[in-house]
Design a protein around this motif. Sequence first.
Motif, PDB file in Angstrom:
ATOM      1  N   VAL A  38      19.687  30.403  30.654  1.00 51.13           N
ATOM      2  CA  VAL A  38      21.093  29.708  30.567  1.00 51.13           C
ATOM      3  C   VAL A  38      21.465  28.913  31.456  1.00 51.13           C
ATOM      4  CG1 VAL A  38      23.536  30.266  30.133  1.00 51.13           C
ATOM      5  CG2 VAL A  38      21.848  31.657  29.177  1.00 51.13           C
ATOM      6  N   ILE A  39      21.099  29.288  32.840  1.00 50.96           N
ATOM      7  CA  ILE A  39      21.535  28.192  33.942  1.00 50.96           C
ATOM      8  C   ILE A  39      20.614  26.939  33.895  1.00 50.96           C
ATOM      9  CG2 ILE A  39      21.158  27.945  36.372  1.00 50.96           C
ATOM     10  CD1 ILE A  39      21.858  30.939  36.581  1.00 50.96           C
ATOM     11  N   ARG A  40      19.435  27.130  33.511  1.00 50.08           N
ATOM     12  CA  ARG A  40      18.516  25.771  33.494  1.00 50.08           C
ATOM     13  C   ARG A  40      19.162  24.987  32.144  1.00 50.08           C
ATOM     14  NH1 ARG A  40      14.534  29.488  34.353  1.00 50.08           N
ATOM     15  NH2 ARG A  40      13.943  29.756  32.170  1.00 50.08           N
ATOM     16  N   CYS A  41      19.596  25.597  31.179  1.00 49.38           N
ATOM     17  CA  CYS A  41      19.915  24.836  29.667  1.00 49.38           C
ATOM     18  C   CYS A  41      21.338  24.326  30.095  1.00 49.38           C
ATOM     19  CB  CYS A  41      20.067  25.807  28.671  1.00 49.38           C
ATOM     20  SG  CYS A  41      18.366  26.173  28.002  1.00 49.38           S
ATOM     21  N   ALA A  42      22.011  25.116  30.791  1.00 52.88           N
ATOM     22  CA  ALA A  42      23.429  24.491  31.146  1.00 52.88           C
ATOM     23  C   ALA A  42      23.521  23.239  32.005  1.00 52.88           C
ATOM     24  CB  ALA A  42      24.442  25.551  31.881  1.00 52.88           C
ATOM     25  N   ALA A  43      22.321  23.304  32.964  1.00 49.86           N
ATOM     26  CA  ALA A  43      22.264  22.285  33.943  1.00 49.86           C
ATOM     27  C   ALA A  43      21.892  21.031  33.280  1.00 49.86           C
ATOM     28  CB  ALA A  43      21.245  22.376  34.819  1.00 49.86           C
ATOM     29  N   ALA A  44      21.073  21.353  32.137  1.00 52.80           N
ATOM     30  CA  ALA A  44      20.303  19.987  31.547  1.00 52.80           C
ATOM     31  C   ALA A  44      21.319  19.568  30.338  1.00 52.80           C
ATOM     32  CB  ALA A  44      18.966  20.465  30.670  1.00 52.80           C
ATOM     33  N   GLN A  45      22.066  20.509  29.779  1.00 49.93           N
ATOM     34  CA  GLN A  45      23.028  19.819  28.590  1.00 49.93           C
ATOM     35  C   GLN A  45      24.283  20.575  28.570  1.00 49.93           C
ATOM     36  OE1 GLN A  45      20.342  21.671  25.646  1.00 49.93           O
ATOM     37  NE2 GLN A  45      21.631  23.257  25.249  1.00 49.93           N
ATOM     38  N   GLY A  46      24.685  21.112  29.613  1.00 53.47           N
ATOM     39  CA  GLY A  46      26.278  21.428  29.680  1.00 53.47           C
ATOM     40  C   GLY A  46      26.291  23.027  29.176  1.00 53.47           C
ATOM     41  N   THR A  47      27.744  23.255  29.194  1.00 53.34           N
ATOM     42  CA  THR A  47      27.934  24.745  28.900  1.00 53.34           C
ATOM     43  C   THR A  47      28.742  24.767  27.519  1.00 53.34           C
ATOM     44  OG1 THR A  47      30.046  24.556  30.209  1.00 53.34           O
ATOM     45  CG2 THR A  47      28.021  25.310  31.296  1.00 53.34           C
ATOM     46  N   ALA A  53      23.820  28.364  22.838  1.00 53.56           N
ATOM     47  CA  ALA A  53      23.391  29.591  21.815  1.00 53.56           C
ATOM     48  C   ALA A  53      22.085  29.024  21.144  1.00 53.56           C
ATOM     49  CB  ALA A  53      24.377  29.793  20.884  1.00 53.56           C
ATOM     50  N   GLU A  54      21.995  27.816  20.547  1.00 46.95           N
ATOM     51  CA  GLU A  54      20.757  27.432  19.874  1.00 46.95           C
ATOM     52  C   GLU A  54      19.661  27.352  20.789  1.00 46.95           C
ATOM     53  OE1 GLU A  54      19.538  23.493  17.284  1.00 46.95           O
ATOM     54  OE2 GLU A  54      21.702  23.959  17.237  1.00 46.95           O
ATOM     55  N   ALA A  55      19.902  26.701  22.093  1.00 45.03           N
ATOM     56  CA  ALA A  55      18.690  26.369  23.211  1.00 45.03           C
ATOM     57  C   ALA A  55      18.223  27.926  23.424  1.00 45.03           C
ATOM     58  CB  ALA A  55      19.250  25.720  24.122  1.00 45.03           C
ATOM     59  N   LEU A  58      20.459  32.893  21.444  1.00 51.88           N
ATOM     60  CA  LEU A  58      21.383  33.600  21.586  1.00 51.88           C
ATOM     61  C   LEU A  58      22.525  33.458  20.550  1.00 51.88           C
ATOM     62  CD1 LEU A  58      22.042  33.687  25.197  1.00 51.88           C
ATOM     63  CD2 LEU A  58      21.374  35.720  23.952  1.00 51.88           C
ATOM     64  N   SER A  59      23.295  34.550  20.304  1.00 58.14           N
ATOM     65  CA  SER A  59      24.411  34.388  19.224  1.00 58.14           C
ATOM     66  C   SER A  59      25.518  33.758  19.992  1.00 58.14           C
ATOM     67  CB  SER A  59      25.105  35.920  18.681  1.00 58.14           C
ATOM     68  OG  SER A  59      25.742  36.691  19.740  1.00 58.14           O
ATOM     69  N   ARG A  60      26.412  32.899  19.578  1.00 57.02           N
ATOM     70  CA  ARG A  60      27.594  32.510  19.999  1.00 57.02           C
ATOM     71  C   ARG A  60      28.145  33.188  20.954  1.00 57.02           C
ATOM     72  NH1 ARG A  60      31.803  30.452  17.347  1.00 57.02           N
ATOM     73  NH2 ARG A  60      32.093  28.990  18.823  1.00 57.02           N
ATOM     74  N   SER A  61      28.540  34.621  20.683  1.00 53.57           N
ATOM     75  CA  SER A  61      29.198  35.463  21.651  1.00 53.57           C
ATOM     76  C   SER A  61      28.434  36.020  22.766  1.00 53.57           C
ATOM     77  CB  SER A  61      29.641  36.850  21.000  1.00 53.57           C
ATOM     78  OG  SER A  61      28.740  37.580  20.309  1.00 53.57           O
ATOM     79  N   GLY A  62      27.007  36.170  22.840  1.00 50.44           N
ATOM     80  CA  GLY A  62      26.166  36.283  23.465  1.00 50.44           C
ATOM     81  C   GLY A  62      26.173  35.243  24.630  1.00 50.44           C
ATOM     82  N   ALA A  63      26.045  33.921  24.048  1.00 54.99           N
ATOM     83  CA  ALA A  63      26.059  32.899  25.045  1.00 54.99           C
ATOM     84  C   ALA A  63      27.547  32.617  25.867  1.00 54.99           C
ATOM     85  CB  ALA A  63      25.827  31.564  24.233  1.00 54.99           C
ATOM     86  N   ARG A  64      28.359  33.059  25.161  1.00 53.26           N
ATOM     87  CA  ARG A  64      29.820  33.024  25.849  1.00 53.26           C
ATOM     88  C   ARG A  64      29.784  34.094  26.846  1.00 53.26           C
ATOM     89  NH1 ARG A  64      32.769  34.074  21.713  1.00 53.26           N
ATOM     90  NH2 ARG A  64      32.840  31.767  20.788  1.00 53.26           N
ATOM     91  N   PHE A  65      29.481  35.307  26.590  1.00 52.60           N
ATOM     92  CA  PHE A  65      29.356  36.420  27.597  1.00 52.60           C
ATOM     93  C   PHE A  65      28.591  35.859  28.820  1.00 52.60           C
ATOM     94  CE2 PHE A  65      27.116  39.742  29.271  1.00 52.60           C
ATOM     95  CZ  PHE A  65      28.203  40.456  29.886  1.00 52.60           C
ATOM     96  N   LEU A  66      27.482  35.300  28.544  1.00 49.37           N
ATOM     97  CA  LEU A  66      26.589  35.123  29.762  1.00 49.37           C
ATOM     98  C   LEU A  66      27.233  33.906  30.463  1.00 49.37           C
ATOM     99  CD1 LEU A  66      22.772  35.589  28.661  1.00 49.37           C
ATOM    100  CD2 LEU A  66      24.245  36.696  30.235  1.00 49.37           C
TER     101      LEU A  66
END
Length: 76
Positions: A38-47, A53-55, A58-66
């Motif tokens: 998630v940290i790598r993906c967020a650095a590459a494409q934002g939060t 979730a797609e990358a 995860l589910s949307r709620s799982g991505a939101r939680f992390l």
Amino acid sequence: MCQSLVDKVAQSKQLMAVAHPEILTLFENWLEELEDEVIRCAAAQGTDVDELAEATGLSRSGARFLISKLRREGRL
């Protein structure tokens, strides 16, 4: 940093009460790998929740939680 460690130890103790130690270790390893992804993906494409979730699969709620968890810990 110290509070984060204390929180992680407390969380581990709670999980150990309901999970076999070998399963707990596998879960903790998986969660750490997922957080790193998630940290790598967020650095590459934002939060954006939908994009993360797609990358990550995860589910949307799982991505939101992390995202929230990593922000609280100062890792994102």
